[in-house]
Enzyme design. Structure first.
Site, mmCIF file in Angstrom:
data_model
loop_
_atom_site.group_PDB
_atom_site.id
_atom_site.type_symbol
_atom_site.label_atom_id
_atom_site.label_comp_id
_atom_site.label_asym_id
_atom_site.label_seq_id
_atom_site.Cartn_x
_atom_site.Cartn_y
_atom_site.Cartn_z
ATOM 1 N N PRO A 48 22.100 4.305 18.397
ATOM 2 C CA PRO A 48 21.595 3.864 19.695
ATOM 3 C C PRO A 48 22.300 2.582 20.116
ATOM 4 C CG PRO A 48 20.016 3.345 17.940
ATOM 5 C CD PRO A 48 21.191 3.984 17.279
ATOM 6 N N ALA A 57 22.057 0.130 23.373
ATOM 7 C CA ALA A 57 21.392 -0.115 24.652
ATOM 8 C C ALA A 57 22.426 -0.259 25.768
ATOM 9 C CB ALA A 57 20.526 -1.367 24.544
ATOM 10 N N GLN A 117 13.773 6.280 20.080
ATOM 11 C CA GLN A 117 13.523 5.047 19.330
ATOM 12 C C GLN A 117 12.531 4.171 20.089
ATOM 13 O OE1 GLN A 117 16.295 1.596 18.957
ATOM 14 N NE2 GLN A 117 16.302 2.104 16.777
ATOM 15 N N CYS A 140 16.727 -4.828 15.724
ATOM 16 C CA CYS A 140 17.314 -5.505 16.892
ATOM 17 C C CYS A 140 17.238 -7.027 16.707
ATOM 18 C CB CYS A 140 16.607 -5.088 18.174
ATOM 19 S SG CYS A 140 17.366 -5.862 19.620
ATOM 20 N N GLY A 169 27.388 0.868 10.144
ATOM 21 C CA GLY A 169 28.046 -0.427 10.300
ATOM 22 C C GLY A 169 29.543 -0.348 10.183
ATOM 23 N N ASP A 170 30.237 -0.631 11.297
ATOM 24 C CA ASP A 170 31.687 -0.839 11.320
ATOM 25 C C ASP A 170 32.539 0.417 11.136
ATOM 26 O OD1 ASP A 170 30.921 -3.462 11.533
ATOM 27 O OD2 ASP A 170 31.405 -3.972 9.457
ATOM 28 N N GLY A 216 28.278 3.632 16.063
ATOM 29 C CA GLY A 216 27.857 3.038 17.328
ATOM 30 C C GLY A 216 29.051 2.627 18.168
ATOM 31 N N ARG A 217 29.468 1.363 18.002
ATOM 32 C CA ARG A 217 30.547 0.833 18.840
ATOM 33 C C ARG A 217 31.811 1.669 18.750
ATOM 34 N NH1 ARG A 217 30.065 -4.983 16.318
ATOM 35 N NH2 ARG A 217 29.690 -3.582 14.549
HETATM 36 C C1 LIG Z 1 25.334 -3.624 22.763
HETATM 37 C C2 LIG Z 1 24.559 -3.062 21.587
HETATM 38 C C3 LIG Z 1 23.321 -2.488 21.801
HETATM 39 C C4 LIG Z 1 22.584 -1.961 20.728
HETATM 40 N N1 LIG Z 1 21.362 -1.385 20.981
HETATM 41 C C5 LIG Z 1 20.638 -0.890 19.929
HETATM 42 C C6 LIG Z 1 19.360 -0.255 20.142
HETATM 43 O O1 LIG Z 1 18.886 -0.093 21.268
HETATM 44 N N2 LIG Z 1 18.683 0.170 19.045
HETATM 45 C C7 LIG Z 1 19.186 0.033 17.757
HETATM 46 O O2 LIG Z 1 18.532 0.429 16.798
HETATM 47 N N3 LIG Z 1 20.389 -0.527 17.549
HETATM 48 C C8 LIG Z 1 21.120 -0.979 18.590
HETATM 49 N N4 LIG Z 1 22.353 -1.521 18.356
HETATM 50 C C9 LIG Z 1 22.886 -1.534 16.976
HETATM 51 C C10 LIG Z 1 23.701 -0.274 16.697
HETATM 52 O O3 LIG Z 1 22.906 0.890 16.732
HETATM 53 C C11 LIG Z 1 24.386 -0.347 15.302
HETATM 54 O O4 LIG Z 1 23.384 -0.496 14.330
HETATM 55 C C12 LIG Z 1 25.359 -1.519 15.195
HETATM 56 O O5 LIG Z 1 26.155 -1.644 16.354
HETATM 57 C C13 LIG Z 1 26.290 -1.356 13.979
HETATM 58 O O6 LIG Z 1 26.973 -0.132 14.012
HETATM 59 P P1 LIG Z 1 28.489 0.013 14.571
HETATM 60 O O7 LIG Z 1 29.337 -0.961 13.826
HETATM 61 O O8 LIG Z 1 28.848 1.450 14.307
HETATM 62 O O9 LIG Z 1 28.430 -0.318 16.037
HETATM 63 C C14 LIG Z 1 23.106 -2.037 19.414
HETATM 64 C C15 LIG Z 1 24.368 -2.601 19.209
HETATM 65 C C16 LIG Z 1 25.102 -3.096 20.256
HETATM 66 C C17 LIG Z 1 26.461 -3.691 19.998
#
Ligand SMILES: Cc1cc2nc3c(=O)[nH]c(=O)nc-3n(C[C@H](O)[C@H](O)[C@H](O)COP(=O)(O)O)c2cc1C
Length: 309
Positions: free
Chosen positions: A17, A19, A71, A101, A202-203, A225-226
Site C-alpha cells: 500500500p 498512500a 487496510q 505508518c 523493504g527496498d 512498494g516504491r
Molecule cells: C509515499 C508512501 C506512502 C505509503 N503509504 C502506506 C500506507 O498507506 N500503508 C502502509 O502500510 N504502508 C505505506 N507505505 C509503506 C510501504 O507500504 C512500504 O512498507 C515501504 O515503502 C517499504 O517498501 P518499499 O521499499 O518496497 O517501498 C507508504 C510508503 C510511502 C513511500
C-alpha cells in the site's frame, strides 16, 4: 497456486500500500502484470464507522484487483472491530491493520507505528478485529519504534496469540522512516520464529531481487512498494520496449480517466514523472508534459520518448 491463510495467490510478489499511488487504477494495472495481491492505502477506522463519504470512496475496488486487502488504521479495539465489520460487507479478500505508518499526524494520535510501543494493545486490537469478521486479518508492522526498542518478537507473540492469519513486515524501525536499509536479517529471524506466514517488505527494486529476498528470508511472499511505482511490470519480470512503455502509460492514463474523469489527468502527473524517469530524454519530455492538459496532448508527447540505449 500459493496459499497464504485463505488467500490463493498466483505469484509470491505482492503490491504494497502506498498512500496516494496504489489506488484502484494502479492496483488493477499491477494485478494485470501479475501481482499476487493488492491492497488499499491506510483508511481511517473512525471515518469508516462515521460513514464519512470521502473515506468510503477510498474503499472502492473492482474484481480485477483481487485478491485485495483493505487496510484500516486506528488504535481503539472497538472502533477497529466496527470498521472491520462494515468493511466485511464490501467483501475484500482480507483486512489488514496498519501498525507501521511513521507519519507524525498518524503516530501523534497513537495510530500506525505508535502501536508497536504497546504489544498488549496490539493483542486486544487483533483479537477484537478477528472476532468481528470471518475474513483473514493481517497486520503490517515495522521491526520496532527505534533501534533501542526492537520489540518485534513481543509484537509477533501478541499477533499470533490474537489470531492473525499472516504478518507483513517492513524491515525498518519507525525512526528510520524510509531512510537507511530494510533489515532482512530481522525479517528472516521473524520468519523462523513465526507460526503464521510472513510477507517481507523493504527496498525490493527488481524482479530478480524479489526472488533473492524470498530465497534468503524464506518468507511466504515479498511485498513491493516504491519499486512498482512507474514500474508495474516489476511483477512480471519483463522489461518493456519503448513502444510497450508508452502503451502501459496510456493504459494507466485511461484507467485514471475512467475512475476520476478529467481530474484523473492531474492525478496521473506524479505517475508520469516516474514512468519516464530513466528514459534518454526524460527532462525534455517532463517539461513538455507540464503544459499538456488533454489525453491527446499527453499521448502525442509520449510518442517522443527515446530509448536509453
Ligand atoms: C509515499 C508512501 C506512502 C505509503 N503509504 C502506506 C500506507 O498507506 N500503508 C502502509 O502500510 N504502508 C505505506 N507505505 C509503506 C510501504 O507500504 C512500504 O512498507 C515501504 O515503502 C517499504 O517498501 P518499499 O521499499 O518496497 O517501498 C507508504 C510508503 C510511502 C513511500
Amino acid at each position: 497456486m500459493l496459499e497464504i491463510g485463505k488467500l490463493k495467490l498466483k505469484s509470491p510478489l505482492v503490491l504494497a500500500p502506498i498512500a496516494g499511488y496504489t489506488d484502484s487504477p494502479f492496483r488493477k494495472l499491477s494485478s494485470e502484470f501479475g501481482a499476487g495481491f493488492t491492497m488499499t492505502e491506510l483508511i481511517s477506522s473512525e471515518g469508516i464507522v462515521r460513514g464519512c463519504e470521502k473515506t468510503f470512496s477510498m474503499l472502492k475496488f473492482s474484481e480485477a484487483e483481487r485478491p485485495l486487502g483493505i487496510q484500516i488504521f486506528g488504535n481503539n479495539p472497538y472502533t477497529l472491530a466496527r470498521a472491520a465489520e462494515a468493511v466485511t460487507g464490501l467483501n475484500p479478500d482480507f483486512i489488514d491493520v496498519n501498525m507501521g505508518c511513521p507519519a507524525r499526524k498518524v503516530t501523534g494520535s497513537g495510530n500506525g507505528a505508535a502501536l508497536l510501543k504497546d504489544p498488549d494493545l496490539i493483542y486486544r486490537i487483533i483479537k477484537s478485529v478477528v472476532a468481528a469478521t470471518p475474513l483473514n486479518v493481517s497486520a503490517k508492522i515495522r521491526i520496532g519504534w527505534d533501534e533501542d526498542s526492537l520489540n518485534y518478537l513481543d509484537v509477533l507473540k501478541a499477533l499470533e496469540e490474537a489470531g492473525v492469519s499472516f504478518i507483513i513486515v517492513h524491515g525498518r524501525t519507525k525512526s528510520q522512516q524510509y531512510g537507511g536499509n530494510a533489515n532482512w536479517d530481522i525479517i528472516k529471524e521473524i520468519v523462523e520464529k513465526s507460526s503464521v506466514p510472513v510477507i517481507g517488505n523493504g527496498d525490493i527494486n527488481s524482479y530478480l531481487a524479489a526472488f533473492e529476498r524470498l530465497e534468503f528470508s524464506k518468507c511466504a511472499a515479498v511485498m513491493i512498494g516504491r519499486g512498482a511505482i512507474g514500474n508495474p511490470w516489476i511483477f512480471s519480470g519483463y522489461t518493456p520496449s519503448v513502444d510497450e512503455l508508452v502503451s502501459v502509460i496510456v493504459r494507466h492514463l485511461d484507467l485514471m480517466i475512467e475512475e476520476y474523469g478529467t481530474y484523473g489527468i492531474n492525478l496521473m502527473r506524479k505517475h508520469l514523472v516516474r514512468y519516464i524517469h530513466g528514459t534518454k530524454n526524460a527532462a525534455k519530455i517532463r517539461s513538455s508534459l507540464v503544459s499538456a492538459v488533454t489525453r491527446e496532448e499527453i499521448v502525442d508527447i509520449l510518442k517522443n520518448i527515446e530509448a536509453n540505449v
